[in-house]
Design a protein around this motif. Structure first.
Motif, PDB file in Angstrom:
ATOM      1  N   ARG A  89       0.843  -1.197   0.000  1.00  0.00           N
ATOM      2  CA  ARG A  89       0.000   0.000   0.000  1.00  0.00           C
ATOM      3  C   ARG A  89       0.877   1.245   0.000  1.00  0.00           C
ATOM      4  N   LYS A  90       0.562   2.152  -0.902  1.00  0.00           N
ATOM      5  CA  LYS A  90       1.392   3.352  -1.067  1.00  0.00           C
ATOM      6  C   LYS A  90       0.795   4.606  -0.437  1.00  0.00           C
ATOM      7  N   VAL A  91      -0.490   4.574  -0.132  1.00  0.00           N
ATOM      8  CA  VAL A  91      -1.138   5.727   0.493  1.00  0.00           C
ATOM      9  C   VAL A  91      -1.940   5.253   1.688  1.00  0.00           C
ATOM     10  N   GLY A  92      -2.231   6.184   2.586  1.00  0.00           N
ATOM     11  CA  GLY A  92      -2.989   5.848   3.774  1.00  0.00           C
ATOM     12  C   GLY A  92      -4.467   5.688   3.485  1.00  0.00           C
ATOM     13  N   ALA A  93      -5.193   5.165   4.460  1.00  0.00           N
ATOM     14  CA  ALA A  93      -6.631   4.928   4.298  1.00  0.00           C
ATOM     15  C   ALA A  93      -7.370   6.221   4.042  1.00  0.00           C
ATOM     16  N   GLY A  94      -8.319   6.176   3.115  1.00  0.00           N
ATOM     17  CA  GLY A  94      -9.149   7.338   2.808  1.00  0.00           C
ATOM     18  C   GLY A  94      -8.555   8.308   1.821  1.00  0.00           C
ATOM     19  N   GLN A  95      -7.274   8.147   1.480  1.00  0.00           N
ATOM     20  CA  GLN A  95      -6.642   9.059   0.518  1.00  0.00           C
ATOM     21  C   GLN A  95      -6.930   8.610  -0.916  1.00  0.00           C
ATOM     22  N   GLU A  96      -7.003   9.587  -1.808  1.00  0.00           N
ATOM     23  CA  GLU A  96      -7.304   9.275  -3.202  1.00  0.00           C
ATOM     24  C   GLU A  96      -6.146   8.517  -3.837  1.00  0.00           C
ATOM     25  N   LEU A  97      -6.478   7.478  -4.566  1.00  0.00           N
ATOM     26  CA  LEU A  97      -5.456   6.673  -5.224  1.00  0.00           C
ATOM     27  C   LEU A  97      -5.001   7.333  -6.510  1.00  0.00           C
ATOM     28  N   PRO A  98      -3.717   7.241  -6.817  1.00  0.00           N
ATOM     29  CA  PRO A  98      -3.238   7.834  -8.082  1.00  0.00           C
ATOM     30  C   PRO A  98      -3.767   7.071  -9.285  1.00  0.00           C
TER      31      PRO A  98
ATOM     32  N   VAL B 175      -2.997  -0.854  11.204  1.00  0.00           N
ATOM     33  CA  VAL B 175      -2.811   0.547  11.597  1.00  0.00           C
ATOM     34  C   VAL B 175      -1.558   1.113  10.940  1.00  0.00           C
ATOM     35  N   GLY B 176      -0.501   0.296  10.883  1.00  0.00           N
ATOM     36  CA  GLY B 176       0.732   0.739  10.243  1.00  0.00           C
ATOM     37  C   GLY B 176       0.532   1.082   8.780  1.00  0.00           C
ATOM     38  N   ALA B 177      -0.401   0.397   8.104  1.00  0.00           N
ATOM     39  CA  ALA B 177      -0.688   0.697   6.694  1.00  0.00           C
ATOM     40  C   ALA B 177      -1.581   1.926   6.571  1.00  0.00           C
ATOM     41  N   ASP B 178      -2.611   2.011   7.395  1.00  0.00           N
ATOM     42  CA  ASP B 178      -3.552   3.130   7.297  1.00  0.00           C
ATOM     43  C   ASP B 178      -2.924   4.449   7.721  1.00  0.00           C
ATOM     44  N   PHE B 179      -1.986   4.411   8.655  1.00  0.00           N
ATOM     45  CA  PHE B 179      -1.349   5.629   9.169  1.00  0.00           C
ATOM     46  C   PHE B 179       0.114   5.704   8.737  1.00  0.00           C
ATOM     47  N   GLN B 180       0.434   5.147   7.592  1.00  0.00           N
ATOM     48  CA  GLN B 180       1.827   5.077   7.180  1.00  0.00           C
ATOM     49  C   GLN B 180       2.470   6.454   7.049  1.00  0.00           C
ATOM     50  N   GLN B 181       1.702   7.440   6.639  1.00  0.00           N
ATOM     51  CA  GLN B 181       2.273   8.781   6.491  1.00  0.00           C
ATOM     52  C   GLN B 181       2.638   9.367   7.850  1.00  0.00           C
ATOM     53  N   VAL B 182       1.760   9.219   8.827  1.00  0.00           N
ATOM     54  CA  VAL B 182       2.030   9.725  10.168  1.00  0.00           C
ATOM     55  C   VAL B 182       3.236   9.014  10.764  1.00  0.00           C
ATOM     56  N   ILE B 183       3.290   7.705  10.604  1.00  0.00           N
ATOM     57  CA  ILE B 183       4.404   6.928  11.154  1.00  0.00           C
ATOM     58  C   ILE B 183       5.729   7.364  10.541  1.00  0.00           C
ATOM     59  N   ALA B 184       5.723   7.651   9.236  1.00  0.00           N
ATOM     60  CA  ALA B 184       6.947   8.113   8.572  1.00  0.00           C
ATOM     61  C   ALA B 184       7.328   9.513   9.039  1.00  0.00           C
ATOM     62  N   GLU B 185       6.343  10.398   9.158  1.00  0.00           N
ATOM     63  CA  GLU B 185       6.629  11.781   9.552  1.00  0.00           C
ATOM     64  C   GLU B 185       7.156  11.862  10.982  1.00  0.00           C
ATOM     65  N   ARG B 186       6.673  10.994  11.858  1.00  0.00           N
ATOM     66  CA  ARG B 186       7.090  11.036  13.266  1.00  0.00           C
ATOM     67  C   ARG B 186       8.245  10.067  13.564  1.00  0.00           C
ATOM     68  N   ASN B 187       8.816   9.477  12.532  1.00  0.00           N
ATOM     69  CA  ASN B 187       9.960   8.561  12.687  1.00  0.00           C
ATOM     70  C   ASN B 187       9.667   7.418  13.657  1.00  0.00           C
ATOM     71  N   LEU B 188       8.485   6.834  13.496  1.00  0.00           N
ATOM     72  CA  LEU B 188       8.077   5.734  14.355  1.00  0.00           C
ATOM     73  C   LEU B 188       8.334   4.365  13.725  1.00  0.00           C
TER      74      LEU B 188
END
Length: 379
Positions: A86-95, A306-319
């Motif tokens: 998965r390349k985008v988080g849940a609810g985000q528009e797919l390219p 959760v790691g897939a749905d919030f992947q952007q947050v996890i990357a931004e916060r270095n988690l």
């Protein structure tokens, strides 16, 4: 001297044999008496009794089989979802596919929620791939009136299913309250609300009950309805007709709720381990262990999602490193699958303390979640 010692042990042996004989007679005499009474009856009485006993025997064979056969169990089941793709988080528009521009007025598509997928699949695992043990008639009747949870057999799967359901219930609440809505601006999603209500239903309901007296809808029917509602939400989310709010504060709240849930289970294990450490003779140790195991089994898949749905947050916060470590700890906990559960002293050398071991792994997972919560709340 040796003859007197040998005679003493012979007397002990005879006493033990006599005691065992009396115990066997005490256990068998009701059946022997019933058999004698049955032989003296005529066919009109014998036939209904034989049919009834055959029915009970069939039900017990089915019940025993269902408690021992764990269909679809896989400690590594999150790997099947391939969340890393998965390349985008849940609810985000797919390219657009292959980088092509979208056709004018073409319907948009959004990423579905991995959390919702896993929650629905775990419920399907509990009530469709397996029979829901806790509401089966023979489970409710118990072992000669004794609750199956107070016996050392036939209750492990029921406890495991309830543990999985605990994780599912907790997740359904968070989906309704925070994840499936934009906080402060949108109403509650009706499908998620329906799923939450159905998943909170009594775990032991059969087709008929005494409180209140009368026919009832069994527990699995409610849980199956919840599966349909969850899948309906994800279908709407995939067409961008529902919302999934993957903000950092929502992730923080979800992690906080899971950490508290695991903390409560850890306290239950600690209380049992400290105050009832009878080794292999603790009749409640097995259901405590398998409830905790089922809870971790459920949260392993849900937190992977959760790691897939919030992947952007996890990357931004270095988690990323902390998140991966948590998943490995969950994997390690699920590798503990003893054939017989023992609740011995922690410093004992004969009977192990499986409850203390499981409690240790739960605290490791919870510690990581608390650390992630601190990181998310500190920025």
């Amino acid at each position: 001297m040796l003859d007197s010692i040998a005679a003493f042990f012979k007397r002990i042996g005879r006493a033990i044999a006599r005691g065992l004989g009396l115990l066997v007679v005490w256990l068998l005499w009701p059946f022997l008496a019933a058999h004698g009474w049955y032989r003296q009856r005529n066919l009109l009485i014998k036939l209904p009794i034989a049919v009834f006993l055959a029915l009970i025997g069939t039900l017990y064979i089915y019940f025993i089989w269902q408690t021992q056969a764990w269909s679809g169990f896989d400690a590594n089941y999150p790997d099947v979802y391939k969340f890393s793709d998965r390349k985008v988080g849940a609810g985000q528009e797919l390219p657009a596919v292959n980088g092509q521009q979208a056709v004018a007025n073409a319907p948009k598509s959004c990423q579905t929620s991995a959390i919702v997928d896993v929650t629905a699949d775990l419920t399907d695992f509990n009530v469709n791939q397996n029979a829901w043990i806790s509401s089966m008639l023979l489970y409710k009747l118990g072992f000669f009136g004794i609750n199956w949870d107070d016996t050392p057999f036939l209750d492990n799967k029921a406890a495991f299913q309830r543990g999985v359901n605990q994780a599912v219930r907790r997740t359904s609440v968070e989906l309704v309250d925070t994840l499936g809505r934009v906080r402060g601006t949108s109403g509650i999603n009706s499908d998620l609300q329906s799923a939450r209500g159905n998943l909170q239903f009594d775990e032991t309901s059969w087709y008929f009950g005494m409180r209140p007296f009368g026919p009832k809808t069994p527990t699995p029917s409610y849980y199956r309805a919840a599966i349909g509602s969850l899948r309906k939400f994800n279908t709407d989310l995939g067409t961008c007709n529902a919302v999934f709010d993957s903000r950092a504060d929502n992730l923080l709240q979800f992690i906080d709720r899971v950490a508290n849930d695991l903390g409560s289970t850890s306290d239950i294990l600690a209380e049992r381990s400290e105050n009832h450490n009878y080794g292999w003779f603790d009749m409640r140790a097995d259901d405590r262990f398998w409830f905790a195991y089922g809870q971790l089994y459920g949260y392993y898949g849900i937190l992977s999602a959760v790691g897939a749905d919030f992947q952007q947050v996890i990357a931004e916060r270095n988690l990323g490193t902390l998140w991966t470590g948590t998943m490995k700890q969950l994997q390690a906990a699920l590798r503990i699958q003893p054939a017989i559960i023992s609740n011995g002293r922690e410093d004992g050398w004969i009977m192990p303390s499986h409850l203390a071991t499981m409690g240790f792994y739960i605290l490791r997972v919870r510690s990581n979640l608390v650390e992630m919560r601190t990181v998310l709340g500190g920025r």
